[in-house]
Design a protein around this motif. Structure first.
Motif, PDB file in Angstrom:
ATOM      1  N   PRO A   1      62.780   5.408  44.075  1.00  6.36           N
ATOM      2  CA  PRO A   1      63.597   5.206  42.859  1.00  6.36           C
ATOM      3  C   PRO A   1      65.060   4.943  43.171  1.00  6.36           C
ATOM      4  CG  PRO A   1      62.102   7.056  42.567  1.00  6.36           C
ATOM      5  CD  PRO A   1      62.031   6.687  44.011  1.00  6.36           C
ATOM      6  N   LEU A   2      65.600   5.648  44.175  1.00  3.69           N
ATOM      7  CA  LEU A   2      67.000   5.418  44.534  1.00  3.69           C
ATOM      8  C   LEU A   2      67.202   4.012  45.076  1.00  3.69           C
ATOM      9  CD1 LEU A   2      68.117   8.758  46.236  1.00  3.69           C
ATOM     10  CD2 LEU A   2      69.014   7.773  44.131  1.00  3.69           C
ATOM     11  N   LEU A   3      66.303   3.582  45.947  1.00  3.95           N
ATOM     12  CA  LEU A   3      66.435   2.261  46.548  1.00  3.95           C
ATOM     13  C   LEU A   3      66.349   1.158  45.501  1.00  3.95           C
ATOM     14  CD1 LEU A   3      66.595   0.404  49.025  1.00  3.95           C
ATOM     15  CD2 LEU A   3      64.091   0.587  49.213  1.00  3.95           C
ATOM     16  N   THR A   4      65.344   1.235  44.639  1.00  6.40           N
ATOM     17  CA  THR A   4      65.191   0.182  43.633  1.00  6.40           C
ATOM     18  C   THR A   4      66.328   0.201  42.618  1.00  6.40           C
ATOM     19  OG1 THR A   4      63.723   1.650  42.365  1.00  6.40           O
ATOM     20  CG2 THR A   4      62.690   0.082  43.859  1.00  6.40           C
ATOM     21  N   ALA A   5      66.796   1.403  42.255  1.00  8.94           N
ATOM     22  CA  ALA A   5      67.919   1.485  41.312  1.00  8.94           C
ATOM     23  C   ALA A   5      69.175   0.874  41.917  1.00  8.94           C
ATOM     24  CB  ALA A   5      68.166   2.935  40.912  1.00  8.94           C
ATOM     25  N   LEU A   6      69.436   1.140  43.194  1.00  8.03           N
ATOM     26  CA  LEU A   6      70.624   0.586  43.844  1.00  8.03           C
ATOM     27  C   LEU A   6      70.525  -0.932  43.967  1.00  8.03           C
ATOM     28  CD1 LEU A   6      71.224   3.280  46.615  1.00  8.03           C
ATOM     29  CD2 LEU A   6      72.627   2.851  44.591  1.00  8.03           C
ATOM     30  N   ILE A   7      69.337  -1.437  44.273  1.00 11.02           N
ATOM     31  CA  ILE A   7      69.174  -2.895  44.351  1.00 11.02           C
ATOM     32  C   ILE A   7      69.361  -3.519  42.969  1.00 11.02           C
ATOM     33  CG2 ILE A   7      67.505  -4.744  44.774  1.00 11.02           C
ATOM     34  CD1 ILE A   7      66.363  -3.047  47.035  1.00 11.02           C
TER      35      ILE A   7
ATOM     36  N   ALA B   1      78.176  -0.936  33.345  1.00 10.54           N
ATOM     37  CA  ALA B   1      76.867  -1.486  33.698  1.00 10.54           C
ATOM     38  C   ALA B   1      76.266  -0.732  34.871  1.00 10.54           C
ATOM     39  CB  ALA B   1      76.997  -2.977  34.036  1.00 10.54           C
ATOM     40  N   MET B   2      77.095  -0.370  35.844  1.00  9.95           N
ATOM     41  CA  MET B   2      76.606   0.397  36.982  1.00  9.95           C
ATOM     42  C   MET B   2      76.147   1.784  36.542  1.00  9.95           C
ATOM     43  SD  MET B   2      78.542   1.339  40.555  1.00  9.95           S
ATOM     44  CE  MET B   2      79.902   2.181  39.753  1.00  9.95           C
ATOM     45  N   MET B   3      76.923   2.427  35.661  1.00  7.67           N
ATOM     46  CA  MET B   3      76.579   3.756  35.176  1.00  7.67           C
ATOM     47  C   MET B   3      75.202   3.765  34.519  1.00  7.67           C
ATOM     48  SD  MET B   3      78.571   5.957  32.208  1.00  7.67           S
ATOM     49  CE  MET B   3      80.176   5.647  32.900  1.00  7.67           C
ATOM     50  N   LEU B   4      74.986   2.841  33.599  1.00  9.37           N
ATOM     51  CA  LEU B   4      73.714   2.806  32.881  1.00  9.37           C
ATOM     52  C   LEU B   4      72.585   2.291  33.764  1.00  9.37           C
ATOM     53  CD1 LEU B   4      74.914   1.512  29.417  1.00  9.37           C
ATOM     54  CD2 LEU B   4      74.074   3.782  29.967  1.00  9.37           C
ATOM     55  N   GLY B   5      72.879   1.273  34.573  1.00 10.28           N
ATOM     56  CA  GLY B   5      71.843   0.725  35.440  1.00 10.28           C
ATOM     57  C   GLY B   5      71.313   1.743  36.426  1.00 10.28           C
ATOM     58  N   LEU B   6      72.199   2.536  37.014  1.00 10.75           N
ATOM     59  CA  LEU B   6      71.762   3.590  37.942  1.00 10.75           C
ATOM     60  C   LEU B   6      70.899   4.623  37.232  1.00 10.75           C
ATOM     61  CD1 LEU B   6      74.759   4.562  40.267  1.00 10.75           C
ATOM     62  CD2 LEU B   6      72.477   3.847  40.953  1.00 10.75           C
ATOM     63  N   ALA B   7      71.374   5.079  36.070  1.00  9.52           N
ATOM     64  CA  ALA B   7      70.669   6.154  35.367  1.00  9.52           C
ATOM     65  C   ALA B   7      69.275   5.719  34.944  1.00  9.52           C
ATOM     66  CB  ALA B   7      71.492   6.600  34.155  1.00  9.52           C
ATOM     67  N   VAL B   8      69.168   4.607  34.241  1.00  6.44           N
ATOM     68  CA  VAL B   8      67.846   4.199  33.760  1.00  6.44           C
ATOM     69  C   VAL B   8      66.992   3.667  34.893  1.00  6.44           C
ATOM     70  CG1 VAL B   8      68.743   3.717  31.451  1.00  6.44           C
ATOM     71  CG2 VAL B   8      68.566   1.856  33.092  1.00  6.44           C
ATOM     72  N   GLY B   9      67.616   3.041  35.894  1.00  3.00           N
ATOM     73  CA  GLY B   9      66.843   2.515  37.010  1.00  3.00           C
ATOM     74  C   GLY B   9      66.112   3.610  37.767  1.00  3.00           C
ATOM     75  N   ILE B  10      66.802   4.707  38.028  1.00  7.35           N
ATOM     76  CA  ILE B  10      66.161   5.834  38.711  1.00  7.35           C
ATOM     77  C   ILE B  10      65.071   6.438  37.831  1.00  7.35           C
ATOM     78  CG2 ILE B  10      66.534   8.146  39.641  1.00  7.35           C
ATOM     79  CD1 ILE B  10      69.345   7.265  40.447  1.00  7.35           C
ATOM     80  N   ASP B  11      65.376   6.599  36.559  1.00 11.43           N
ATOM     81  CA  ASP B  11      64.410   7.225  35.654  1.00 11.43           C
ATOM     82  C   ASP B  11      63.143   6.392  35.509  1.00 11.43           C
ATOM     83  OD1 ASP B  11      66.073   9.311  35.304  1.00 11.43           O
ATOM     84  OD2 ASP B  11      66.326   9.107  33.151  1.00 11.43           O
ATOM     85  N   TYR B  12      63.292   5.093  35.288  1.00  3.56           N
ATOM     86  CA  TYR B  12      62.122   4.243  35.090  1.00  3.56           C
ATOM     87  C   TYR B  12      61.242   4.234  36.340  1.00  3.56           C
ATOM     88  CZ  TYR B  12      64.561   2.428  30.957  1.00  3.56           C
ATOM     89  OH  TYR B  12      65.195   2.305  29.760  1.00  3.56           O
TER      90      TYR B  12
END
Length: 758
Positions: A203-209, A235-246
């Motif tokens: 999740p961390l890797l995909t969220a960061l990408i 955009a980074m704030m929201l992208g990181l949060a939802v990216g990790i969660d999803y």
């Protein structure tokens, strides 16, 4: 939907090298675009349709080359104690400083000499020079700011106190160590939840990408779309949060499917067909809420919302494609060590045997091998269901009490007075307020358009000056400054009260009320602008837009949730719960930033009104995120109910499977948002804290507590949908019921056999 995502999951799993390569190429292209087209963000704040904006546009038209839309700096100079700034030696120093300011940069439009413009305090100890630039603050180069600093150092070297403020000092907000800490806390939560470094790393890797692709694209388009400098950070704030969660939800469901005995490719398909459906609809609610900010018709808010929505869309796409691909590379390493040993020693226990008749015993939670006793989610759901009314009342009353400070909400645009006391803009602000009066930091600019006036603009402005001088809370009104063609004149009004006060707001209203009489007498048009007037207009515009925005966003999301849950009451409950959590979050923001409660803990050195954009932005983002947890948690309940469990047992089953993961997802999101509280940018700090608190209230109080209480009280009626509406709505199969029926057919075995373990 579920069948399509099932096929997508299997395809991404099989074509994993191509999928990963595709995302790496996209990241590289976005990065190259950002490197080639990176430009400073815009500092322009426009509010179409308001009087302040019309006046501002008129100034640019009638005073060409004056730098009306350019950056400004105020250099404040104070003589040593017991001396006067008008003393010959100090005057010579100040005049040299002014000359240095004029010649230090070719972007300087003009510099007002304090001795010529009478910008000297009554006690003659303090003066200030106004510097106007031809370009906006973020368009100034480092050499321009260095020249400003050098001139200030000249005055300081001569023994004067010299401070400077204004938007010429604006710089692009930078991320810091607190954001890194937030991501680190998220990583720890992932490791604790998943019990595997590989599972936590995906999740961390995909969220960061995903964030890299989104933020690099936004950076590349900053100049083209005239984006605000804070847009990439949000955009980074929201992208990181939802990216990790999803990604977390899909990985957890994949591990649960492995625990049910499915081969890896089949497990990837099933995980995407079920959890992936929830990700799609949760992402859609966030995107709708963010894109809906366009209805406010404030360009900066529209661009921020669309950019953040784009970041969320990338997070959804990368979760649906790259996560299954990386799961193909991970193999059994996605499982905890104990689960890998159990998988090696014998076949998994079928799901039917791990679940007791009441649908509540045993668990996997995405952690195979943990079945055998009720987990914390099961025990919590049972406890709530035994006393639903009491839990509901306590939760609603508690959130209502926390929301009370929101009744005292005051809105405004931040100025140098909200900056830390150890910064030169804040010290300049305080020197001006002390020497020239509280209202000097918020001057009002009155523009008199006398093109059709009897006697000309200057005469009409003179009459306006006399009327304004008689109003309450007016300290100074300057003489009219006509344009070169004589069609327009400007008056500067210095209020006697602070810029962000109700008295100053009333004064702006009184000046605007006098416009009708001036037009009747002279035919001239009077307009009021300036930062204070603009802040008042923004607040009014946002107030007017809030109800239409809520109607649009909540209405669209309500329809979307009816599709997901095939129910009327569940979406209604979700929307009402959101209102509770967002009001409680606004109450907390008011208590911290406006009242100063726990201000030291959060780095708030100066209390004041809440940023005008904050409430509506908080509403938009929190609504989308609140629906995330609603979808993730309640779809498992709906899935259990559709498959035959009674309502109470369906609620417990949803918690048995989802509580641990939803809790981890909330902790991750809170950590990411809280990491931005350390920002020096007041808006970023305020949004970070507001979102972190809102997610805490919504996830742990509303979704994890009030939701099971309400569903327990409603029973089967919670899932009621009129027959005519049920027939009219398309069946999107979020629970994967059709997928389960298809997979339960005679070809299941052959499909499983063709799914080799990598």
């Amino acid at each position: 939907m579920a069948t399509f995502l099932y096929r997508l999951g299997r395809l991404s799993f099989v074509r994993r090298r191509f999928v990963v390569l595709l995302w790496v190429v996209l990241l590289g292209l976005a990065g190259a675009g950002a490197a080639a087209n990176s430009e400073p963000g815009s500092a322009e704040f426009t509010i179409p349709g308001t009087e302040a904006q019309r006046a501002f546009d008129l100034l640019n038209e009638r005073y060409p080359g004056s730098g009306a839309d350019g950056a400004t700096a105020r250099v404040v100079v104070r003589a040593p104690e017991g001396e006067l700034i008008t003393d010959p030696a100090h005057r010579a120093t100040v005049e040299n400083l002014v000359e240095d300011l004029r010649t230090g940069s070719d972007k300087v439009a003009q510099v007002a000499d304090p001795y010529e413009s009478q910008a000297i305090s009554q006690d003659r100890t303090t003066a200030y020079a106004q510097v106007s630039y031809l370009v906006k603050g973020l368009e100034l180069e480092e050499a321009d700011r260095d020249a400003l600093e050098a001139a200030v150092d000249t005055g300081r070297a001569a023994g004067l106190t010299v401070e400077m403020g204004g938007d010429a000092l604006l710089e692009i907000p930078a991320t810091g160590i607190t954001e890194v800490i937030g991501v680190a806390v998220a990583a720890v939560a992932l490791v604790v939840t998943l019990g595997s470094l590989v599972a936590a790393g995906l999740p961390l890797l995909t969220a960061l990408i995903g964030v890299g692709v989104a933020v690099a694209t936004i950076t590349a388009l900053t100049a083209t779309l005239d984006l605000d400098s804070t847009t990439p950070i949000l955009a980074m704030m929201l992208g990181l949060a939802v990216g990790i969660d999803y990604a977390l939800f899909i990985v957890s469901r994949y591990r649960a499917e492995l625990a049910d005995g499915h081969p890896h490719r089949e497990a990837a398909g099933r995980a995407l067909g079920t959890a992936g459906s929830a990700v799609v609809f949760a992402g859609l609610t966030v995107i709708i809420a963010l894109a809906g900010l366009a209805v406010v018709n404030i360009p900066i808010l529209t661009k921020m919302g669309l950019a953040a929505a784009g970041s969320v869309a990338v997070a959804v796409l990368i979760a649906l494609t790259m996560i299954p691909a990386l799961l193909g590379f991970a193999g059994d390493r996605i499982l905890p060590r104990a689960a890998r040993r159990a998988r090696d020693t014998g076949p998994a226990v079928p799901a039917a045997r791990r679940t007791a008749d009441d649908g509540t015993e045993g668990t996997t939670d995405g952690n195979p091998g943990t079945s055998g006793r009720p987990n914390m989610g099961t025990r919590w759901a049972r406890w709530v269901l035994r006393r639903p009314l009491a839990v509901l009342l306590v939760g609603v009353v508690g959130l209502g009490a926390l929301a009370l400070p929101a009744a005292d909400l005051e809105l405004g645009l931040p100025d140098d007075g909200s900056k830390p006391t150890d910064t030169t803009p804040r010290r300049a602000y305080d020197l001006l307020a002390e020497s020239f009066g509280a209202g000097f930091n918020g001057p009002l600019m009155v523009v008199v358009d006398g093109r059709d006036a009897t006697g000309g603009a200057t005469a009409a402005a003179g009459r306006a000056r006399d009327r304004i001088a008689d109003l309450d809370d007016v300290a100074v009104v300057t003489e009219p400054m006509p344009s070169e063609d004589g069609s327009t004149a400007i008056l500067t009004v210095i209020p006697a009260t602070k810029p962000l006060s109700t008295e100053t707001e009333d004064l702006v209203g009184a000046i605007r009320d006098s416009a009708a009489a001036l037009r009747a007498d002279t035919g001239a048009t009077l307009l009021v602008t300036g930062q204070t007037a603009m802040g008042i207009d923004v607040s009014q515009k946002l107030d007017d837009a809030l109800l239409p925005y809520l109607a649009l966003v909540v209405g669209l999301a309500f329809l979307l949730l009816i599709l997901v849950f095939r129910s009327l009451l569940v979406p209604l409950k979700a929307a009402l719960g959101f209102l509770l959590s967002v009001l409680a979050a606004l109450g907390a923001v008011v208590a911290v930033f406006q009242w100063g409660w726990l201000g030291g803990l959060f780095g708030v050195e100066e209390t004041g009104p809440v940023m005008s954009l904050m409430p509506i932005f908080l509403v938009g983002v929190v609504f989308g995120l609140a629906m995330d947890y609603e979808v993730f948690l309640v779809t498992r309940m709906r899935e259990a109910y559709v498959h035959g469990l009674p309502p109470d047992r369906a609620v417990v089953t949803g918690f048995r499977h989802g509580a641990r993961v939803v809790t981890a997802a909330a902790v991750i999101m809170i950590s990411v948002f809280a990491g931005f509280v350390g920002s020096d940018e007041p808006m970023i700090k305020m949004i970070g804290l507001g979102l972190a608190i809102a997610v805490f209230f919504d996830a742990f109080v509303v979704r994890m507590t009030l939701v099971p209480a309400v569903l327990g009280l409603l029973g089967r009626s919670a899932w009621w949908l009129p027959a005519w509406l049920d027939r009219a709505l398309p069946d999107v199969d979020v629970e994967g019921e059709k997928l389960q029926q298809r997979l339960a057919g005679p070809d299941t075995g052959s499909r499983a056999r063709e799914s080799p373990v990598p």
